[in-house]
Motif scaffolding. Structure first.
Motif, short mmCIF file in Angstrom:
data_model
loop_
_atom_site.label_atom_id
_atom_site.label_comp_id
_atom_site.label_asym_id
_atom_site.label_seq_id
_atom_site.Cartn_x
_atom_site.Cartn_y
_atom_site.Cartn_z
N ASP A 81 -6.41 -1.15 -4.45
CA ASP A 81 -5.77 -1.74 -3.28
C ASP A 81 -6.66 -2.84 -2.71
O ASP A 81 -7.72 -2.56 -2.18
CB ASP A 81 -5.51 -0.66 -2.22
CG ASP A 81 -4.46 -1.10 -1.20
OD1 ASP A 81 -4.12 -2.31 -1.18
OD2 ASP A 81 -4.00 -0.25 -0.43
N GLU A 82 -6.23 -4.07 -2.87
CA GLU A 82 -6.98 -5.25 -2.39
C GLU A 82 -8.44 -5.19 -2.83
O GLU A 82 -9.34 -5.22 -2.00
CB GLU A 82 -6.91 -5.33 -0.86
CG GLU A 82 -5.51 -5.22 -0.27
CD GLU A 82 -4.74 -6.54 -0.25
OE1 GLU A 82 -5.26 -7.55 -0.77
OE2 GLU A 82 -3.61 -6.54 0.27
N THR A 105 0.84 -1.20 0.00
CA THR A 105 0.00 0.00 0.00
C THR A 105 0.87 1.26 0.00
O THR A 105 0.56 2.23 -0.69
CB THR A 105 -0.95 -0.02 1.22
OG1 THR A 105 -1.84 -1.13 1.07
CG2 THR A 105 -1.76 1.26 1.32
MG LIG Z 1 -2.09 -2.83 2.16
#
Ligand SMILES: [Mg+2]
Ligand SMILES: Nc1ncnc2c1ncn2[C@@H]1O[C@H](COP(=O)(O)OP(=O)(O)O)[C@@H](O)[C@H]1O
Length: 241
Positions: free
Chosen positions: A176-177, A55
């Motif tokens: 992100d994810e 991240t």
């Molecule tokens: Mg992360």
């Protein structure tokens, strides 16, 4: 102002990037000299265990966070060297974001949520809502335009989040994810949709994930561990479908 373009095929280039976070007198080195680039038109995955810095790297390569040292060029812009207001302007024009937790605004309808990036850029309200509605149709949930997020399923909320990320046609999309809050079937549906609607010859899609079920959607995979990129490999397409 003009900038050296590293290479026409390169959308993002990260060189020697380091980053630490400090909490009081404790400092944690999170990125330890990352070199990495993303081409135009590709879907690049950044994978690796929780806490390895994915991240943080994603935030730095799209200008949400500044590196302590090293260079980051995005679409030819030296994000490490330009003033913060210019970075912010660059980001709102050129980057679309899709987060794990969707981050939809609860008091706005689906269409209003999708319109937000356009409004930030000064597009008039009526036109923004019209474009938002078209975008919701292209992700298959036009009938939910007027609903607030709490009336939508996780998969539907993620569709709204995808529509919001793409509505201003950004050349860079960061995720992100994107599937980790979804069950396996919804996760595949979302990745298929993302591959369809976000794929464009000049657009780069960067996906951070530690969900091996979706690695088959990558063109290339950068494996990260402990603040470094270990290797970048080509992916066999859709092997997991
Ligand atoms: Mg992360
Ligand atoms: N704002 C912050 N302040 C302090 N530590 C942070 C901050 N953001 C991330 N970290 C730490 O940096 C490391 C990497 O975090 P992150 O980039 O979120 O990893 P990943 O996304 O791979 O799980 C972790 O140890 C995390 O606790």
């Amino acid at each position: 102002m003009t900038f050296d373009v590293i290479n026409e095929e390169t959308a993002i280039d990260v060189r020697g990037v380091g980053k630490s976070f400090s909490n009081g007198d404790q400092s944690t080195l999170v990125l330890r000299g990352v070199d990495f680039s993303v081409r135009r038109g590709e879907v690049m995955f950044i994978v690796g265990p929780s806490g390895c810095g994915k991240t943080t790297l994603l935030s730095i390569l799209c200008g949400t966070l500044r590196a302590d040292h090293g260079e980051v060029h995005a679409l030819g812009m030296p994000l490490h060297a330009i003033p913060q207001p210019e970075v912010t302007q660059f980001r709102s024009k050129n980057v679309g974001f899709i987060f794990q937790q969707f981050n939809l605004l609860p008091t706005l309808t689906a269409a209003e949520n999708v319109a937000v990036p356009l409004l930030i850029q000064g597009v008039p309200l009526a036109e923004a809502v019209k474009r938002a509605s078209r975008m919701l149709a292209s992700v298959g949930i036009s009938e939910k335009s007027g609903e607030r997020p709490n009336r939508l399923s996780g998969g539907q909320q993620q569709r709204v989040a995808i529509a919001r990320a793409l509505v201003h046609e950004p050349p860079i999309v960061v995720c992100d994810e994107p599937t980790s809050a979804l069950d396996s079937a919804s996760g595949h549906q979302i990745m298929k949709l993302l591959s369809e609607v976000a794929r464009d010859a000049s657009r780069s899609v960067i996906v951070v994930s530690h969900d091996p079920r979706i690695y088959g959607y990558a063109d290339r995979i950068a494996e990260m561990e402990d603040g470094r990129i270990l290797r970048v490999g080509e992916s066999r397409h859709h092997v997991l479908n």
